[in-house]
Design a protein around this motif. Structure first.
Motif, PDB file in Angstrom:
ATOM      1  N   VAL A  60      30.619  43.696  41.842  1.00  0.00           N
ATOM      2  CA  VAL A  60      31.570  44.806  41.822  1.00  0.00           C
ATOM      3  C   VAL A  60      32.125  45.083  43.224  1.00  0.00           C
ATOM      4  CG1 VAL A  60      31.696  47.298  41.493  1.00  0.00           C
ATOM      5  CG2 VAL A  60      30.586  45.881  39.765  1.00  0.00           C
ATOM      6  N   GLY A  61      33.424  45.305  43.309  1.00  0.00           N
ATOM      7  CA  GLY A  61      34.044  45.633  44.595  1.00  0.00           C
ATOM      8  C   GLY A  61      33.787  47.097  44.911  1.00  0.00           C
ATOM      9  N   ASP A  62      32.677  47.359  45.587  1.00  0.00           N
ATOM     10  CA  ASP A  62      32.290  48.761  45.809  1.00  0.00           C
ATOM     11  C   ASP A  62      32.270  49.120  47.295  1.00  0.00           C
ATOM     12  OD1 ASP A  62      30.139  47.356  46.705  1.00  0.00           O
ATOM     13  OD2 ASP A  62      28.639  48.389  45.489  1.00  0.00           O
TER      14      ASP A  62
ATOM     15  N   THR B  15      31.289  38.464  52.742  1.00  0.00           N
ATOM     16  CA  THR B  15      30.395  38.959  51.702  1.00  0.00           C
ATOM     17  C   THR B  15      30.049  37.844  50.712  1.00  0.00           C
ATOM     18  OG1 THR B  15      31.418  41.116  51.891  1.00  0.00           O
ATOM     19  CG2 THR B  15      30.117  40.727  49.927  1.00  0.00           C
ATOM     20  N   ASP B  16      31.033  37.019  50.381  1.00  0.00           N
ATOM     21  CA  ASP B  16      30.752  35.927  49.456  1.00  0.00           C
ATOM     22  C   ASP B  16      29.811  34.890  50.056  1.00  0.00           C
ATOM     23  OD1 ASP B  16      31.508  36.085  46.805  1.00  0.00           O
ATOM     24  OD2 ASP B  16      33.628  35.777  47.254  1.00  0.00           O
ATOM     25  N   LEU B  17      29.897  34.666  51.363  1.00  0.00           N
ATOM     26  CA  LEU B  17      28.942  33.759  52.007  1.00  0.00           C
ATOM     27  C   LEU B  17      27.532  34.321  51.885  1.00  0.00           C
ATOM     28  CD1 LEU B  17      30.976  32.854  55.220  1.00  0.00           C
ATOM     29  CD2 LEU B  17      30.121  31.189  53.557  1.00  0.00           C
TER      30      LEU B  17
ATOM     31  N   VAL C  13      25.718  33.426  37.056  1.00  0.00           N
ATOM     32  CA  VAL C  13      27.095  33.530  36.572  1.00  0.00           C
ATOM     33  C   VAL C  13      27.673  34.842  37.098  1.00  0.00           C
ATOM     34  CG1 VAL C  13      28.634  33.405  34.591  1.00  0.00           C
ATOM     35  CG2 VAL C  13      26.399  32.309  34.467  1.00  0.00           C
ATOM     36  N   ASP C  14      28.650  34.706  37.962  1.00  0.00           N
ATOM     37  CA  ASP C  14      29.313  35.859  38.583  1.00  0.00           C
ATOM     38  C   ASP C  14      30.564  36.126  37.761  1.00  0.00           C
ATOM     39  OD1 ASP C  14      31.341  37.165  40.253  1.00  0.00           O
ATOM     40  OD2 ASP C  14      30.175  36.630  42.038  1.00  0.00           O
ATOM     41  N   TYR C  15      30.574  37.221  37.035  1.00  0.00           N
ATOM     42  CA  TYR C  15      31.751  37.491  36.214  1.00  0.00           C
ATOM     43  C   TYR C  15      32.005  38.978  36.060  1.00  0.00           C
ATOM     44  CZ  TYR C  15      28.718  38.147  31.988  1.00  0.00           C
ATOM     45  OH  TYR C  15      27.787  38.560  31.066  1.00  0.00           O
ATOM     46  N   SER C  16      33.159  39.293  35.532  1.00  0.00           N
ATOM     47  CA  SER C  16      33.668  40.652  35.369  1.00  0.00           C
ATOM     48  C   SER C  16      34.080  41.204  36.732  1.00  0.00           C
ATOM     49  CB  SER C  16      32.670  41.579  34.690  1.00  0.00           C
ATOM     50  OG  SER C  16      33.351  42.759  34.297  1.00  0.00           O
ATOM     51  N   SER C  17      33.093  41.609  37.539  1.00  0.00           N
ATOM     52  CA  SER C  17      33.326  41.988  38.934  1.00  0.00           C
ATOM     53  C   SER C  17      34.582  42.835  39.175  1.00  0.00           C
ATOM     54  CB  SER C  17      33.368  40.735  39.821  1.00  0.00           C
ATOM     55  OG  SER C  17      32.220  39.954  39.601  1.00  0.00           O
ATOM     56  N   PRO C  18      34.673  43.967  38.491  1.00  0.00           N
ATOM     57  CA  PRO C  18      35.822  44.858  38.707  1.00  0.00           C
ATOM     58  C   PRO C  18      35.643  45.632  40.014  1.00  0.00           C
ATOM     59  CG  PRO C  18      34.317  45.842  37.134  1.00  0.00           C
ATOM     60  CD  PRO C  18      33.740  44.503  37.493  1.00  0.00           C
TER      61      PRO C  18
ATOM     62  N   HIS D 161      40.260  30.368  47.846  1.00  0.00           N
ATOM     63  CA  HIS D 161      39.136  31.122  48.416  1.00  0.00           C
ATOM     64  C   HIS D 161      37.818  30.422  48.091  1.00  0.00           C
ATOM     65  CE1 HIS D 161      36.230  34.288  49.245  1.00  0.00           C
ATOM     66  NE2 HIS D 161      35.833  34.226  47.990  1.00  0.00           N
ATOM     67  N   PHE D 162      37.645  30.051  46.821  1.00  0.00           N
ATOM     68  CA  PHE D 162      36.364  29.454  46.433  1.00  0.00           C
ATOM     69  C   PHE D 162      36.216  28.030  46.955  1.00  0.00           C
ATOM     70  CE2 PHE D 162      36.319  33.067  43.492  1.00  0.00           C
ATOM     71  CZ  PHE D 162      35.059  33.556  43.808  1.00  0.00           C
ATOM     72  N   ALA D 163      37.295  27.284  46.971  1.00  0.00           N
ATOM     73  CA  ALA D 163      37.204  25.924  47.511  1.00  0.00           C
ATOM     74  C   ALA D 163      36.745  25.977  48.973  1.00  0.00           C
ATOM     75  CB  ALA D 163      38.557  25.228  47.388  1.00  0.00           C
TER      76      ALA D 163
HETATM   77  N1  ARG Z   1      36.264  42.077  42.708  1.00  0.00           N
HETATM   78  C1  ARG Z   1      37.023  40.869  42.777  1.00  0.00           C
HETATM   79  C2  ARG Z   1      38.429  41.100  42.180  1.00  0.00           C
HETATM   80  O1  ARG Z   1      38.638  42.029  41.417  1.00  0.00           O
HETATM   81  C3  ARG Z   1      36.368  39.688  42.046  1.00  0.00           C
HETATM   82  C4  ARG Z   1      35.056  39.228  42.606  1.00  0.00           C
HETATM   83  C5  ARG Z   1      34.672  37.860  42.140  1.00  0.00           C
HETATM   84  N2  ARG Z   1      33.380  37.428  42.623  1.00  0.00           N
HETATM   85  C6  ARG Z   1      33.133  37.023  43.856  1.00  0.00           C
HETATM   86  N3  ARG Z   1      31.887  36.713  44.162  1.00  0.00           N
HETATM   87  N4  ARG Z   1      34.055  36.932  44.762  1.00  0.00           N
HETATM   88  O2  ARG Z   1      39.307  40.309  42.475  1.00  0.00           O
END
Ligand code: ARG
Length: 581
Positions: free
Chosen positions: A163-165, A320-322, A121-126, A348-350
């Motif tokens: 996380v977008g790092d 990166t998602d791939l 489960v990929d969530y939050s991801s700030p 994007h996800f589709a």
């Molecule tokens: N950091 C991204 C944002 O704030 C969300 C990432 C979601 N997860 C992923 N695997 N793309 O929009």
């Protein structure tokens, strides 16, 4: 222990295969709780579609199904209605036996998966170097509820905080830290990351020399230059501390160990592009490498592309998602990938999922699911902003929720004070905030409204927490230890008791439904119905003064089961119960 719906499903499979032939044993009986009491407790709608399919009048087929089934021990009435609905009224003895089993079970009847999935489960991801804002609230809360539900049903859940790092913005941040001397401090402490971000951005836009240096820092960082890497890491660590504090306060189960940021996949990106190239999936477009997943077109009807490498050699979010998906499937062994983000990322996800299938990295048995959600709006129906037009910060929202909840309970209980008060305000305030986020259909936008979410009436967390408190106070008042209540004592008699009982029995099927659809609002609606059902019961059926001792015991057992289900349900949503309010 099989729950009511499972038992009914089984009986229908049997009846359908007798009535329509074994070939149709797998036909879905389309069972659901009846919307109205006059249609019985459950309704099965299979005869209509199955009749059409095999060329038999639905009503006649429905009659045949009823005739062929074994209902005696579980139903007091099975009737065909309208064009071929089958209405079932359960036997009270069956309801009571099911309740007793549920009440005696520590897991309150929730099944454990026989073949558990490994679910990421990929969530939050700030994003690093930016304060978490209200937009990340939804992903965090919805994702956490989904993870809890799947975990509770015995699945192996791996939380991933993507996380977008990484990215070019670090160049300007690093340059700014060096320029202002902050980089020379022993320990980098940034109270307000968003302010830092804005200041760096202003310098970047205003000063060409600064911008040139900043771009050089990006190159340095990618090349592993020690100064750049050290400052980047400091920024990441500082951000993590901010995230961590918010997670703790929200009661979200994410920890440091769940963070696997975008930078983790850096080394894998050239390999990803090479592998796609070898499979013949990439096209050249002015020096950039582009993948065109089948079935995607732009508004002009031309194939829609996903850039995986820019002309300058840089990689993108999609690359990166791939890599991340491949890692999750191959290294973590996932057979279900869940992504919780707002609906602006639908496309994007589709495209990502289609690309993963085409690349052969997501075999057919792996479920790929995007869990999109709508926006948080202000009362003006525009995206929620502060008065000065900034993004609303999550820690400030939390402070306000707790403060408002504190005021409400202080008015209601002027005599109570101290630690109890603070703890209750925290539970009610954060609970209200989370519940407001979870209780609507997630795909819809919702309007952020303090008064609505903190109301003690209606479909809110305080209403549910209060129902729980009411039950607990019965036990306190009667000086009864709930642990000593006999689960076998339940004998629902009065209509209000029977309705509550039937509702409670739906708990496992509702939780199972959330695991399938990834829609936590289903659990909210259910808990709300439990609470309203409980209040009706409470008004109609005296408990401590029930008179007859066996009736008193039965009602106590029903109360206790309702309290346990409310608490367990709220816990699955990540919301705490309190003992008094
Ligand atoms: N950091 C991204 C944002 O704030 C969300 C990432 C979601 N997860 C992923 N695997 N793309 O929009």
């Amino acid at each position: 222990m099989p729950h009511v719906l499972e038992i009914l499903n089984e009986r229908f499979t049997e009846a359908i295969s007798r009535a329509a032939g074994a070939a149709h044993a797998g036909a879905d009986p389309l069972l659901r709780p009846s919307a109205q009491a006059k249609f019985g407790d459950y309704q099965a709608n299979a005869a209509m579609s199955l009749g059409k399919q095999i060329g038999r009048p639905p009503r006649e087929l429905a009659e045949a199904i009823v005739q062929s089934g074994r209902w005696e021990d579980i139903c007091q009435k099975v009737e065909v209605a309208g064009p071929g609905f089958i209405n079932l009224t359960l036997r009270d003895s069956f309801i009571n036996a099911q309740l007793a089993q549920m009440a005696a079970d520590d897991g309150i009847g929730l099944p454990r998966a026989k073949r558990p999935w490994t679910v990421v489960v990929d969530y939050s991801s700030p994003n690093v170097a930016k304060q978490m804002h209200i937009g990340h609230l939804r992903s965090t809360i919805i994702g956490d509820a989904i993870a809890r539900v799947l975990e509770r049903l015995g699945h192996r859940v791996i939380r991933q905080n993507h996380v977008g790092d990484w990215g070019t913005q670090f160049g300007m941040l690093i340059e700014y830290l060096i320029e202002t001397g902050a980089a020379a401090e022993d320990e980098l402490k940034v109270a307000d990351l968003e302010a830092l971000y804005r200041a760096a951005q202003q310098r970047y836009e205003a000063d060409e020399a600064f911008a040139a240096h900043a771009r050089q820092r990006v190159v340095d960082l990618q090349a592993g230059d020690i100064t750049a890497v050290t400052l980047w890491r400091a920024l990441v660590d500082e951000s993590k501390r901010h995230f961590e504090a918010v997670y703790r306060r929200l009661g979200v189960k994410l920890t440091d160990a769940d963070i696997r940021g975008e930078s983790f996949y850096n080394d894998q990106l050239p390999g990803i592009v090479n592998a796609l190239e070898k499979r013949g999936l990439l096209h050249d477009s002015e020096g950039a490498k582009v993948l065109y997943p089948e079935g995607f077109k732009n508004t002009e009807g031309e194939p829609l592309g996903m850039i995986v490498r820019k002309r300058d050699g840089g990689y993108l979010y999609a690359t990166t998602d791939l890599a991340a998906a491949k890692y999750r499937i191959e290294q973590l062994g996932a057979d279900r990938l869940i992504y919780v983000t707002d609906s602006r990322q639908n496309q994007h996800f589709a495209m990502l999922f289609q690309a993963l299938r085409e690349a052969g990295w997501a075999p057919e048995h792996v479920r790929l699911e995007h869990v999109p959600f709508g926006m948080v709006l202000g009362k003006d129906r525009r995206p929620l902003k502060t008065r000065s037009g900034r993004n609303v910060r999550l820690d400030e929202v939390l402070d306000e929720a707790v403060e408002r909840a504190g005021q409400i309970i202080a008015e209601k209980n002027p005599e109570m004070a101290g630690d109890w008060w603070r703890d209750a305000a925290e539970a009610i305030g954060t609970g209200a905030l989370k519940y407001a986020d979870l209780s609507g259909q997630r795909i819809k936008d919702y309007i952020f409204d303090w008064d609505q979410m903190l109301a003690f009436d209606g479909n809110t967390a305080p209403y549910l927490q209060n129902a729980y408190v009411r039950i607990r106070s019965i036990f306190r008042k009667g000086e009864i230890d709930p642990a000593l209540v006999d689960p076998g004592a339940i004998a629902a008699e009065e209509p209000a008791e029977r309705d509550l009982a039937l509702k409670l029995l739906q708990f496992p099927e509702v939780v199972g439904g959330v695991a399938e659809t990834l829609e936590p609002h289903r659990l909210c609606s259910f808990l709300y119905e439990v609470a309203t059902g409980y209040h009706r019961f409470y008004e109609n059926c005296p408990v401590l003064t029930a008179g007859d001792e066996s009736r008193r015991q039965s009602r106590l057992a029903l109360c206790d089961l309702a309290a346990r289900i409310l608490a367990a349900g709220l816990d699955l949503l990540g919301i705490r119960t309190i003992e008094q309010m």
